[in-house]
Design a protein around this motif. Structure first.
Motif, short mmCIF file in Angstrom:
data_model
loop_
_atom_site.label_atom_id
_atom_site.label_comp_id
_atom_site.label_asym_id
_atom_site.label_seq_id
_atom_site.Cartn_x
_atom_site.Cartn_y
_atom_site.Cartn_z
N ALA A 391 0.82 -1.21 0.00
CA ALA A 391 0.00 0.00 0.00
C ALA A 391 0.85 1.25 0.00
CB ALA A 391 -0.94 -0.01 1.20
N TYR A 394 1.66 2.42 -3.51
CA TYR A 394 0.58 3.17 -4.16
C TYR A 394 0.52 4.60 -3.62
CZ TYR A 394 -1.37 -1.43 -5.47
OH TYR A 394 -1.58 -2.68 -5.98
N ILE A 419 -7.28 -1.04 -1.25
CA ILE A 419 -6.60 -1.78 -2.32
C ILE A 419 -7.65 -2.67 -2.97
CG2 ILE A 419 -4.80 -3.45 -2.88
CD1 ILE A 419 -3.25 -2.41 -0.48
N CYS A 467 -5.92 0.81 -6.50
CA CYS A 467 -5.89 1.40 -5.17
C CYS A 467 -6.48 2.80 -5.24
CB CYS A 467 -4.45 1.45 -4.63
SG CYS A 467 -4.28 2.18 -2.99
N SER A 585 -7.65 -2.32 3.48
CA SER A 585 -8.14 -0.94 3.49
C SER A 585 -7.83 -0.30 4.84
CB SER A 585 -9.65 -0.90 3.23
OG SER A 585 -10.35 -1.60 4.24
#
Length: 746
Positions: A391, A394, A419, A467, A585
């Motif tokens: 994550a 991103y 995501i 994402c 998330s």
């Protein structure tokens, strides 16, 4: 050293063949090579044109109404392109496919436009961009009725030398000479008039209906006018282009005027700028090439030449066509505003319409290339030996995209992180991802990271969402009176050092390598965990994430603690089922200290399991972060981890590794096909499946991935994983597939 010589194209993201040695020994050097210069592919501006900000606007009148001049569209197109591509000193470029689709009659002091910028993907050509303008309608919407469309291409062409006698021969072919005042009075007054701000020619020679030659002094004009704050190259090109009308037949212009008709410019095919137009002297030669009597349109070329005979600009297939007064909307001329000193001063701070650089951008799309070795965090983020983009990768891409147009942006809050589709990265391959950014206020941006499907024979070549999240850059004030005392550590039952913690909790089905090892000591008790980070000096070099604020990176790197809040028997159950956990998330990340967290000697993270009474395929953890004094400095709400089985990852990997699928059988009927495949997956008969049966209540994640794989292999349609969450019935799924096939499937 690793050498990769295979040609691969992987599903979900565009990759090109690579044959290079990848040196991972110097992380910072690698990052600068791959990821330092993301490029903007698309952008949307919201622009307000104040008609009193540039004097040429009020001086451009058709049938006694103010009509927006095409020079505004040319200026905005070139300024936006230079701004986004970073070519402020551009000299050699071209305008092409220049089209003005409708005249805009000005009836108010302010006209609002949506301006779109898009990089065009042409093979074996220099970079090209398309800029389009859409006027806002009376209801306040941009209804996609286009005002103008202009393509811009950067050129590497050297100036073209021509015969020094070119201009002389052109003048010799004329039989009439006009001084500037006569030229503008005869051809640009009356029912289509332009005022003195447009006057650039000193002298014009013409041969009625054949050719016109004009002499101007662009450098002197710009010195006197400062181009009215506009881009000087585009303004000069527009003003010189007005010469073309004087090559038209004089009698025809006069006769049409008696019928309340005039000639207006409609655009041109190509305008090649081979050198700066800001010359001491410049000659322009306009030649008529074609006349279409059916729609009263003249086409021709215009060449701009220096006194030495060097072509500096050439416009091809210029179009002037007749339009009647009845075809023109009418508008009352708005009252002229008083231009105050404050207003005049504000124009000095930026472009008359675009303001300060990037300030009018509403949306943009930024392309970035990454590899598995771009960040150490990628290769150190392995589940069943598959590298997944974490994550934080991103988030870093989205932050880079925002800072491309807002360099000082440093977010203090990230909300609604999700995501939607995990991405696997193969070692040695390079991938292109796109960050889509939308600005809702100067402080607030939403982002989505997209990846591309480029398999051979796939029908839907599209970017799918991987994402998304929402950033805020504003001081955050906590309404909590939370403090942390180290004395509370005595209530925790277990304690681990760094190596013990990561070996125990992150060493099997999901492995986190050395670049994640920041937490020095961990304390654990049922449903709670505490960890402390004490040394911050090498975290950027160690992770490879250099663009994020230190505070956010440190908070994120505490997330591995979430594994310790769930009971051991739950973790054992996951491992026995050959499953692993992946971050899904988070509701929000908040940094309360906007000076960053580097100033502290210690950062204490306290995590609590939120859903301890309902542990299923997900678990949710809340975190609070404290400095060494016990003050609350940051928090994470709702960090959700999702259990994913090895089988699911293997299905995803199989799809990625398949670079080509068989040509789809277009005779396959989608609805019967879906019923057959869903029935086989569920182990039930087709007769039990109605068209509107709820798929969400029947299929788990593994079943969904199997169905997605069958759709891909047999129908050549690759559906993004997040789309399945929104599809309720077989009918809806069939519609989704046929829509994406562009009519090739039924």
């Amino acid at each position: 050293m690793i050498t990769q010589n295979l040609k691969k194209q992987h599903c979900w993201y565009k990759s090109s063949s690579i044959s290079e040695k990848v040196d991972t020994s110097n992380v910072v050097k690698k990052i600068n090579k791959i990821n330092v210069a993301p490029s903007i592919n698309k952008a949307t501006y919201l622009v307000s044109v104040d008609i009193d900000s540039v004097p040429t606007i009020r001086e451009h009148r058709i049938f006694d109404s103010i009509v927006l001049t095409g020079s505004i569209a040319l200026d905005i197109a070139l300024t936006v392109t230079k701004e986004l591509v970073g070519r402020e000193n551009l000299k050699t470029f071209s305008f092409s496919n220049v089209v003005f689709l409708k005249p805009i009659v000005v009836s108010s002091n302010l006209i609002n436009f949506k301006v779109t910028f898009e990089e065009l993907d042409f093979v074996n050509q220099d970079k090209s961009y398309r800029i389009q303008m859409f006027e806002q309608n009376e209801e306040g919407y941009f209804d996609d009725v286009m005002y103008s469309s202009i393509d811009i291409q950067f050129l590497k062409t050297d100036p073209v030398e021509i015969d020094e006698s070119f201009v002389g021969n052109a003048i010799d072919s004329t039989n009439e000479e006009l001084v500037a005042s006569d030229f503008y009075s005869e051809f640009w007054s009356g029912k289509f008039s332009i005022g003195k701000p447009f006057h650039i020619f000193d002298k014009v020679w013409r041969n009625d209906g054949v050719i016109a030659v004009g002499l101007c002094r662009p450098k002197d004009f710009i010195t006197r006018t400062n181009a009215y704050g506009l881009d000087p190259e585009s303004l000069i090109a527009y003003l010189i282009g007005l010469l073309f009308k004087s090559a038209l037949p004089r009698d025809q212009i006069h006769d049409l005027s008696l019928e309340n008709k005039i000639f207006i410019g409609a655009g041109y095919d190509f305008g090649m700028f081979l050198d700066s137009l800001l010359q001491e002297e410049l000659y322009a030669v306009a030649e008529i090439k074609k006349f279409e009597e059916s729609n009263l349109q003249y086409n021709g070329d215009l060449t701009m030449v220096s006194p030495s005979g060097r072509i500096v600009c050439k416009m091809t297939n210029i179009a002037f066509h007749a339009i009647s007064k009845t075809e023109m909307p009418q508008g009352a001329i708005p009252k002229e505003k008083d231009v105050t000193k404050e207003y005049s001063a504000s124009r000095l701070n930026g472009h008359p319409f675009l303001g300060e650089k990037y300030s009018k951008i509403k949306d943009l799309v930024v392309a970035t290339e990454i590899e598995r070795d771009t960040y150490p965090l990628i290769g150190d983020h392995l589940t069943f030996n598959y590298a997944l983009l974490p994550a934080i990768g991103y988030i870093n891409l989205a932050s880079q995209a925002i800072r491309k147009v807002n360099p000082k942006y440093k977010f203090t809050k990230l909300e609604n992180l999700e995501i939607t589709q995990p991405l696997m990265l193969h070692k040695g391959d390079r991938y292109e991802l796109r960050s889509s950014i939308s600005k809702s206020s100067p402080n607030d941006y939403s982002y989505g990271i997209y990846a591309y499907s480029c398999k051979k024979n796939i029908l839907n070549k599209e970017w799918s969402l991987s994402c998304k999240g929402d950033f805020t850059d504003a001081k955050q004030i906590s309404d909590e009176k939370s403090v942390f005392s180290k004395d509370s550590l005595s209530t925790f039952e277990k304690q681990y050092d760094t190596k013990e913690f990561f070996k125990l909790f992150w060493g099997d089905n999901f492995f986190l390598g050395d670049s994640y090892h920041f937490v020095q000591t961990v304390w654990r008790k049922p449903y709670e965990v505490v960890g402390v980070i004490k040394h911050f000096e090498k975290y950027k070099e160690k992770t490879g994430i250099t663009d994020l604020s230190g505070g956010f990176l440190q908070v994120y790197m505490s997330l591995p603690l979430a594994m310790a809040v769930v009971p051991d028997d739950y973790l054992d159950k996951v491992q026995r089922a050959e499953a692993t956990c992946i971050a899904k998330s988070a509701e929000r990340f908040i940094i309360y200290d906007d000076n960053g967290l580097d100033q502290y000697n210690e950062l204490w993270a306290h995590g609590v399991l939120v859903n301890k009474d309902k542990l299923d395929d997900n678990w949710v953890t809340d975190f609070k972060f404290y400095n060494e004094r016990g003050d609350l400095v940051a928090k994470i709400d709702g960090a959700k981890f999702h259990i994913m089985k090895k089988e699911a990852l293997e299905i995803l990997k199989e799809s990625m590794d398949q670079t080509e699928i068989k040509t789809p059988d277009k005779k396959i009927e989608v609805l019967p096909f879906l019923k057959k495949e869903i029935g086989e997956i569920l182990g039930i008969s087709v007769e039990q499946l109605t068209d509107d049966i709820n798929l969400g209540g029947l299929m788990d994640s593994i079943m969904t991935l199997k169905l997605r794989s069958k759709i891909e292999k047999n129908l050549a349609i690759l559906l993004p994983l997040n789309n399945f969450a929104n599809i309720k019935s077989i009918n809806e799924l069939a519609y989704e597939i046929t829509t994406r096939s562009n009519g090739l499937l039924e």
